[in-house]
Write a protein that holds these residues in place. Sequence first.
Motif, PDB file in Angstrom:
ATOM      1  N   ASP A   1      18.797   1.156 -23.383  1.00  0.00           N
ATOM      2  CA  ASP A   1      19.155   0.131 -24.365  1.00  0.00           C
ATOM      3  C   ASP A   1      20.307  -0.735 -23.866  1.00  0.00           C
ATOM      4  O   ASP A   1      20.273  -1.961 -24.001  1.00  0.00           O
ATOM      5  CB  ASP A   1      19.498   0.788 -25.709  1.00  0.00           C
ATOM      6  CG  ASP A   1      18.273   1.432 -26.343  1.00  0.00           C
ATOM      7  OD1 ASP A   1      17.450   0.698 -26.925  1.00  0.00           O
ATOM      8  OD2 ASP A   1      18.130   2.661 -26.239  1.00  0.00           O
TER       9      ASP A   1
ATOM     10  N   PHE B   1      19.044  -2.937 -20.893  1.00  0.00           N
ATOM     11  CA  PHE B   1      18.183  -4.012 -21.377  1.00  0.00           C
ATOM     12  C   PHE B   1      19.022  -5.106 -22.029  1.00  0.00           C
ATOM     13  O   PHE B   1      18.825  -6.298 -21.766  1.00  0.00           O
ATOM     14  CB  PHE B   1      17.157  -3.444 -22.364  1.00  0.00           C
ATOM     15  CG  PHE B   1      16.001  -4.348 -22.627  1.00  0.00           C
ATOM     16  CD1 PHE B   1      14.924  -4.395 -21.762  1.00  0.00           C
ATOM     17  CD2 PHE B   1      15.970  -5.145 -23.757  1.00  0.00           C
ATOM     18  CE1 PHE B   1      13.839  -5.225 -22.004  1.00  0.00           C
ATOM     19  CE2 PHE B   1      14.892  -5.987 -24.010  1.00  0.00           C
ATOM     20  CZ  PHE B   1      13.827  -6.027 -23.133  1.00  0.00           C
TER      21      PHE B   1
ATOM     22  N   LEU C   1      19.415  -9.103 -20.797  1.00  0.00           N
ATOM     23  CA  LEU C   1      19.202 -10.279 -21.643  1.00  0.00           C
ATOM     24  C   LEU C   1      20.463 -11.134 -21.709  1.00  0.00           C
ATOM     25  O   LEU C   1      20.392 -12.368 -21.641  1.00  0.00           O
ATOM     26  CB  LEU C   1      18.755  -9.861 -23.039  1.00  0.00           C
ATOM     27  CG  LEU C   1      17.419  -9.098 -23.120  1.00  0.00           C
ATOM     28  CD1 LEU C   1      17.040  -8.859 -24.579  1.00  0.00           C
ATOM     29  CD2 LEU C   1      16.304  -9.801 -22.380  1.00  0.00           C
TER      30      LEU C   1
ATOM     31  N   LYS D   1      14.651 -12.558 -19.525  1.00  0.00           N
ATOM     32  CA  LYS D   1      13.760 -12.806 -20.655  1.00  0.00           C
ATOM     33  C   LYS D   1      13.044 -11.509 -21.011  1.00  0.00           C
ATOM     34  O   LYS D   1      12.492 -10.844 -20.131  1.00  0.00           O
ATOM     35  CB  LYS D   1      12.742 -13.886 -20.274  1.00  0.00           C
ATOM     36  CG  LYS D   1      11.710 -14.187 -21.349  1.00  0.00           C
ATOM     37  CD  LYS D   1      10.819 -15.352 -20.954  1.00  0.00           C
ATOM     38  CE  LYS D   1       9.780 -14.902 -19.954  1.00  0.00           C
ATOM     39  NZ  LYS D   1       8.761 -15.913 -19.653  1.00  0.00           N
ATOM     40  N   SER D   2      13.055 -11.153 -22.283  1.00  0.00           N
ATOM     41  CA  SER D   2      12.369  -9.942 -22.734  1.00  0.00           C
ATOM     42  C   SER D   2      10.864 -10.141 -22.661  1.00  0.00           C
ATOM     43  O   SER D   2      10.332 -11.120 -23.185  1.00  0.00           O
ATOM     44  CB  SER D   2      12.780  -9.612 -24.175  1.00  0.00           C
ATOM     45  OG  SER D   2      12.019  -8.530 -24.659  1.00  0.00           O
TER      46      SER D   2
ATOM     47  N   SER E   1       8.864  -7.048 -23.103  1.00  0.00           N
ATOM     48  CA  SER E   1       8.537  -6.059 -24.135  1.00  0.00           C
ATOM     49  C   SER E   1       9.825  -5.334 -24.490  1.00  0.00           C
ATOM     50  O   SER E   1      10.548  -4.871 -23.616  1.00  0.00           O
ATOM     51  CB  SER E   1       7.440  -5.083 -23.683  1.00  0.00           C
ATOM     52  OG  SER E   1       7.871  -4.287 -22.625  1.00  0.00           O
ATOM     53  N   GLU E   2      10.093  -5.266 -25.777  1.00  0.00           N
ATOM     54  CA  GLU E   2      11.324  -4.653 -26.259  1.00  0.00           C
ATOM     55  C   GLU E   2      11.354  -3.166 -25.927  1.00  0.00           C
ATOM     56  O   GLU E   2      10.316  -2.538 -25.727  1.00  0.00           O
ATOM     57  CB  GLU E   2      11.435  -4.851 -27.771  1.00  0.00           C
ATOM     58  CG  GLU E   2      11.614  -6.304 -28.193  1.00  0.00           C
ATOM     59  CD  GLU E   2      12.916  -6.922 -27.705  1.00  0.00           C
ATOM     60  OE1 GLU E   2      13.960  -6.223 -27.725  1.00  0.00           O
ATOM     61  OE2 GLU E   2      12.892  -8.095 -27.302  1.00  0.00           O
TER      62      GLU E   2
ATOM     63  N   GLY F   1      11.529  -0.587 -21.718  1.00  0.00           N
ATOM     64  CA  GLY F   1      11.372  -2.002 -22.032  1.00  0.00           C
ATOM     65  C   GLY F   1      11.143  -2.757 -20.737  1.00  0.00           C
ATOM     66  O   GLY F   1      11.382  -2.230 -19.641  1.00  0.00           O
ATOM     67  N   THR F   2      10.681  -3.995 -20.860  1.00  0.00           N
ATOM     68  CA  THR F   2      10.389  -4.799 -19.682  1.00  0.00           C
ATOM     69  C   THR F   2      11.033  -6.170 -19.830  1.00  0.00           C
ATOM     70  O   THR F   2      10.941  -6.798 -20.882  1.00  0.00           O
ATOM     71  CB  THR F   2       8.867  -4.983 -19.500  1.00  0.00           C
ATOM     72  OG1 THR F   2       8.253  -3.688 -19.444  1.00  0.00           O
ATOM     73  CG2 THR F   2       8.548  -5.746 -18.226  1.00  0.00           C
ATOM     74  N   PHE F   3      11.696  -6.604 -18.763  1.00  0.00           N
ATOM     75  CA  PHE F   3      12.263  -7.950 -18.754  1.00  0.00           C
ATOM     76  C   PHE F   3      11.898  -8.660 -17.464  1.00  0.00           C
ATOM     77  O   PHE F   3      11.540  -8.031 -16.467  1.00  0.00           O
ATOM     78  CB  PHE F   3      13.788  -7.935 -18.963  1.00  0.00           C
ATOM     79  CG  PHE F   3      14.587  -7.267 -17.880  1.00  0.00           C
ATOM     80  CD1 PHE F   3      14.923  -7.941 -16.709  1.00  0.00           C
ATOM     81  CD2 PHE F   3      15.039  -5.957 -18.031  1.00  0.00           C
ATOM     82  CE1 PHE F   3      15.674  -7.326 -15.722  1.00  0.00           C
ATOM     83  CE2 PHE F   3      15.795  -5.340 -17.055  1.00  0.00           C
ATOM     84  CZ  PHE F   3      16.116  -6.030 -15.890  1.00  0.00           C
TER      85      PHE F   3
ATOM     86  N   LYS G   1       9.687  -9.023 -12.483  1.00  0.00           N
ATOM     87  CA  LYS G   1       9.522  -8.190 -13.675  1.00  0.00           C
ATOM     88  C   LYS G   1      10.095  -6.802 -13.416  1.00  0.00           C
ATOM     89  O   LYS G   1       9.801  -6.183 -12.399  1.00  0.00           O
ATOM     90  CB  LYS G   1       8.040  -8.043 -14.033  1.00  0.00           C
ATOM     91  CG  LYS G   1       7.375  -9.317 -14.433  1.00  0.00           C
ATOM     92  CD  LYS G   1       5.903  -9.066 -14.710  1.00  0.00           C
ATOM     93  CE  LYS G   1       5.122 -10.341 -14.710  1.00  0.00           C
ATOM     94  NZ  LYS G   1       3.688 -10.087 -14.786  1.00  0.00           N
TER      95      LYS G   1
END
Length: 156
Positions: free
Chosen positions: A94, A97, A101, A106-107, A109-110, A121-123, A130
């Motif tokens: 958390d 991530f 950001l 850019k997010s 997937s949260e 999560g994926t940014f 990615k």
Amino acid sequence: MSKPKPIPDEYPRVTPYLHVQGAAEAIEFYKTVLGAGERGRMAGRDGTGVGHAELEIGDSMIMLSDEAPEMDAYAPGHFGGTPVSLHVYVEDVDAVFAAALAAGAKSLSEVTDQFYGDRSGTFEDPWGHKWHVSSHIEDVLPEEMERRAAAQAQQG
């Protein structure tokens, strides 16, 4: 002088090599967000930019450079994006991530708890790469993982 090892001790067998537009800024992003340590950096052929850099993330490594079309080294934007993604286990997904950001990622997937026992999560970083970031939160037996995967598939 002894013959060198074909695979040096200080290098993992597989090392992603990322090409970006703005490698110096990308290095700082990876240091801030992923806690990367810089092993080394060389200037580009013309003496500017980053021709090659090595970063350690835990016991792993990434190499990166500025885009160099003359060497067929293109950043994801050259191709309209990348089909490749990188996965990194971190202590606090958390926090990592949120830091990504805040640093301009850019997010995609949260961060959520996953059926296979990770919180992930994926940014997309500002250079088009990615990243899946995860913290392992539960050991899940294969039979239970299959049951959870089937249940998730039924939910859509």
